[in-house]
Design a protein around this motif. Sequence first.
Motif, PDB file in Angstrom:
ATOM      1  N   ILE B 279      76.825  46.681 -95.955  1.00 11.94           N
ATOM      2  CA  ILE B 279      78.002  46.911 -96.593  1.00 11.94           C
ATOM      3  C   ILE B 279      79.137  45.803 -96.083  1.00 11.94           C
ATOM      4  O   ILE B 279      79.944  45.435 -96.929  1.00 11.94           O
ATOM      5  N   GLY B 280      78.951  45.541 -94.914  1.00 13.73           N
ATOM      6  CA  GLY B 280      79.951  44.314 -94.695  1.00 13.73           C
ATOM      7  C   GLY B 280      79.603  43.006 -95.322  1.00 13.73           C
ATOM      8  O   GLY B 280      80.670  42.324 -95.438  1.00 13.73           O
ATOM      9  N   THR B 281      78.299  42.902 -95.501  1.00 16.74           N
ATOM     10  CA  THR B 281      77.894  41.657 -96.256  1.00 16.74           C
ATOM     11  C   THR B 281      78.430  41.816 -97.715  1.00 16.74           C
ATOM     12  O   THR B 281      79.091  40.738 -98.075  1.00 16.74           O
ATOM     13  N   SER B 298      82.705  40.696 -89.564  1.00 25.55           N
ATOM     14  CA  SER B 298      82.793  41.251 -88.252  1.00 25.55           C
ATOM     15  C   SER B 298      82.021  42.844 -88.627  1.00 25.55           C
ATOM     16  O   SER B 298      81.413  42.966 -87.752  1.00 25.55           O
ATOM     17  N   VAL B 299      82.289  43.443 -89.683  1.00 25.07           N
ATOM     18  CA  VAL B 299      81.809  44.623 -89.973  1.00 25.07           C
ATOM     19  C   VAL B 299      80.030  44.362 -89.664  1.00 25.07           C
ATOM     20  O   VAL B 299      79.286  45.222 -89.053  1.00 25.07           O
ATOM     21  N   ALA B 300      79.683  43.296 -90.478  1.00 22.53           N
ATOM     22  CA  ALA B 300      78.454  43.014 -90.498  1.00 22.53           C
ATOM     23  C   ALA B 300      77.774  42.529 -89.115  1.00 22.53           C
ATOM     24  O   ALA B 300      76.678  43.093 -88.629  1.00 22.53           O
ATOM     25  N   ASN B 301      78.445  41.718 -88.650  1.00 27.04           N
ATOM     26  CA  ASN B 301      77.933  41.310 -87.352  1.00 27.04           C
ATOM     27  C   ASN B 301      77.964  42.326 -86.081  1.00 27.04           C
ATOM     28  O   ASN B 301      76.993  42.215 -85.185  1.00 27.04           O
ATOM     29  N   GLY B 411      72.875  36.839 -96.687  1.00 27.56           N
ATOM     30  CA  GLY B 411      74.331  37.149 -97.195  1.00 27.56           C
ATOM     31  C   GLY B 411      75.338  36.465 -96.448  1.00 27.56           C
ATOM     32  O   GLY B 411      76.578  35.822 -97.109  1.00 27.56           O
ATOM     33  N   SER B 412      75.104  36.088 -95.178  1.00 21.08           N
ATOM     34  CA  SER B 412      76.540  35.416 -94.496  1.00 21.08           C
ATOM     35  C   SER B 412      76.507  34.122 -95.069  1.00 21.08           C
ATOM     36  O   SER B 412      77.424  33.463 -95.141  1.00 21.08           O
ATOM     37  N   LEU B 413      75.318  33.665 -95.403  1.00 23.97           N
ATOM     38  CA  LEU B 413      75.456  32.057 -95.981  1.00 23.97           C
ATOM     39  C   LEU B 413      76.354  32.095 -97.142  1.00 23.97           C
ATOM     40  O   LEU B 413      77.344  31.085 -97.394  1.00 23.97           O
TER      41      LEU B 413
END
Lengths: 207, 608, 301
Positions: B279-281, B298-301, B411-413
């Motif tokens: 979801i964060g991503t 930050s949510v994702a990490n 996704g972070s990419l």
Amino acid sequence: MPKKERPSRFHPVSHTMQTVEVPTEKISPQEQAEAWEKIAHYFRANSLWMLNYCTGCCAIELPLVMTSQYDMERLGMMPMATPRQADILLVTGYASLKTLRRLIYTYEQMGTPKYVVAFGPCAVNGGIYHDAYAVLNRLDLYLPVDLYIAGCMPKPEAVMNGFKRLIELIESGQATGWKDYERRFDWYKSNQLEAVGEVYIHDEFHE
Amino acid sequence: MNIIHLILGLFLAGIAAYGIGRLKPAAASWLTLAASWAALLILFLGGDTLAGGNAWGLLAFKMTPLGWFFSMTLLFVYSTNTFFNLSVPAAPTRQAAYPMLYLISLASTIGVFSAENWLALFIFWEIVLWSSTFMIGFGKPGRGSIIYFGMSLLGSFMMLFAILVMGTAYQTFEVKGALMAAAQSPGPALLVFLLMLFSAMVKLGITPFHIWMPEAYHEAPDHFAPVLAGGLSKLGAFTALMVTSFLPASTLMAQPWQVRGLPLLTYILLTVSAVSIVIGTLMAIKQEDAKKLLAYSSVANSGYIMIGMLMGTPMSVSGALVHLLAHALATTVTFMVMAAVARQTGTTRMDELGGLLHRMPITFLAFLTAILSLVGLPPMLGFVSKWLILQSLASQGLFLVAAAAIFGSIGSLLYAFRILSTVFLGQLKPKHRQVREAPAVLLIPLLLLSGVTLVLGIYPYGLVQYTAKIENSLGFADTVQITGLSIQGNNGNLNALLIMGAFAIGFLIALGIFLKAPKSRKVDLMDTYTGGEFIYSPELYSYSTNFFAPLERVYAGLPEISRLYEALANRVRDLGTLVQYLFFSPLPSRTALLISVVTILLIWGEAI
Amino acid sequence: MNALQSIGTGLGMALFGWLLQTTISGVTRKVIARIQKRRGPVWYQNFRDIMKLLNKRSVTHGWAFDFGLLVALAGAIGTAMFMPVAGIVAFKGFDNFFMIIYLAALGVFGRALSSGSSGNPLATIGVMRGLTQNIGYKVPYMLLVIALISYYRTSSISEIVELQRVSGWSVLVMPLGFVVAFISLHGMLGKKPFDTYLAPAEIASGPLVEYGGKQLGILMIAHELSVFIEVSLFVNLFLGGGATLPEFLLKYAFIYILSSSLGAVMGRFRIEQVVRFYYKVPIALTIVQILMLAVMRGGVR
Ligand code: SF4
């Protein structure tokens, strides 16, 4: 169109316009560099990427040249998407007031060395459009043409033949139109300005 | 010098800062800088053997390796951020309290990490919460600080409840002792475990408790957002790790249901963290504001950190700790860069920015380092932690969670490139032609933090060794192993120095080719291929709005969790209206009736 | 000197990979020409292209434009140094799958950085599409490889190759997975229908739009190297690598030419169709495959 005095020879098929002998102001006088240039010429000649600027009806012959019937990839030639990647600018037919601007813009975006190939009599002297109000008759006043291909429109055989001739010229280091353009930049620029007024237009559509 | 002196000193410095700030705001900012750097120095020199203490026989403090690690991380974030406090343009008077709150929250975080007593820990926890709520409120107007406070309050209640349950069930408030006792006798241990973990998840911003993050990060003052994002959310990781390591779920729940050797409950919690990553991503990809995008990242990490802690293997816990540090450093840098950008250009909306690389090159380099670390690419620290976590996932064979971790990683990419491209690459907007590089005061912390990210990424051995020490102190049977220059994984080794070496050799070769070839001609940014068209409006000639539109279309139907919260809030409000309608009417007779009914109930209530 | 020897081997591997892939690219151009009833260029045409580009004078859009390219090539060379080929591996014990994927991703990021800084929105759109495609094919692929790693209990590529020699190729272990991985590889190589991010007629070759001369030359070298990494990773992971060099070369050439030939006869997807496609059939097949593996789980060790 105002006629500029400029010695030139026209030959029907595949002849360059080596009008003025370029005084060779070498980058480096060393033989090593010259030898390397020779090798580089070989690579340049055998890997020609082109940008076809389809200004006129001559362009219709290009698909035949590219596809399986004549297959120019045999010569290492490929069509490319943008001027940055391309080595040859194909001007396929007449240049009009509107297209010339784009032609110049495109040509100046290409990396050196770069070559211009013009198709058909329209690019030589206006062809059947010589008296049209918007057609510029002589392309070589505005851009340094390395090779003309004759025929209205040139048959695919003629185009292939022309490309082969271009390869020979590049390999022997004779296709130096781009150097000419750099050397006589002011001359070209003044011609261009005279023909189209402002080369890079600023008007309400473009800002 | 012991911990009590440190905390007390910071408290006093905070109060002094308030007094000074009323007279001379700049001096107060300098005081925060001096005090926090002094504290960092003391803590660094003191190490994890810094003397503890016992104040009035009530508040006992003791430094543990885990506490030291967290304190150092937070202190580093706080003290580097003080440079940004300096750059705040003359704060309005109502912000005179900012330096005080800053130092007090700093003191309290050290208190949280070194408290020996759950109640003390909770008190400090609350002080951090209150002070940060006020500091968020100093930023843009909006609901951010209220949502932050509301969500955190929920977490605090859960934590307090868990503490009281422990206190009544095991007759102790000692941090380690209570958890150990819980591990011995199941009883309410499961309740404690879940409540503690939930309260940690609120702080970390794990779904479904993440909604405060984007709002609060977005609205917090630009010079406080780095601390909020890089520092304060890590408080949750601290309690979570305490709980998961002293109260391992495997001893807690000897149920028959197991997934790949893990108790079902752990597996569910892992899945929740995995959902948090996804979801964060997905939400980060959608955002139009740089700060909100970073908040969702930050949510994702946090999901990665949680996964590492929940798996509970030595390697995964090491991964979680390293990821925590990597994320703290990187996120702090990204928010600082956004603060610098906002200071120089006045906005953090991505579609209004662009091409700043040509105006702010050093900021750009720091940002690039941080972004690479967030994505987890070598040679940055983020790579080491992602490697450790993915290794543990692969050896555990947790495919569902692994899929989410991979998705988040790729996704972070996407969102990293989006923010990089829309803020720093692309066309420079004409109104930003005159923008200048951020002042040197702001560049110091940026270079410091990104330098640490890079150096630790190339040479992470000391850090990983320290996480092994932490694991030892937490009572792990075996710890992550390092032999020579290689970190031993379950199914592969990592030699960060070697990777950097290979990359450096490749870079030298590339540079050689580049320099040997003819020199390029420098052209203007607007001199690009336009299909022969003439374009003179750089502000329109860029691609930044709705960046990943095709991808967003794929998941456009995804329900948003904040809608649920809004619906809940509306129900509560409706209930309030109902109560108001029934009992608080302007008619005096009805009020009199109500009072008499209540009185009767009070008197006779027992009997009825 | 052991370290020097390793570095030498690694550099040799990178050089070998570049030579191999550039040659095979040329051969493939001939094969595709034959599919289209043409003659095609000479087999060393790609070398000529690269050499020509390196001898051309081009333009730059600022330092990040060039720096990103160097990072791209450095990432590709660095990754290729770790790649095991036919039993030769430069840094034994460190040819870790995750490391290779992430170091290669650094190269991709460098490329994206460089083309983004050119200031041409077409390039940015191209990168956007490339990244979107990346999130499509990488997830099933990585998931499969993680399943493989947990099956073989090692993430070292050369050890996986060794284990396959004992227990048979991974194709036999996960036949469905092989199909999915091939489809993913197809997307990784950017062959049709997955070349949406280039789309020369639509966004003027996307990320490449502003490149010419040595910049494009360096990019081509980096591209050939990353193709080498992708294909040899696939051959090593799923087709048992190769005990001898000819065996490896045969498999390598087969896979690459097969993928390219398939590309030659297909149309192009729109970008969200790419993502939708990957998240339907390949993901479903991957999950089925992993469940199958879990059922008949015996493991090698
Ligand atoms: S030369 Fe003939 S075919 Fe070519 S553009 Fe002119 S009129 Fe058309």
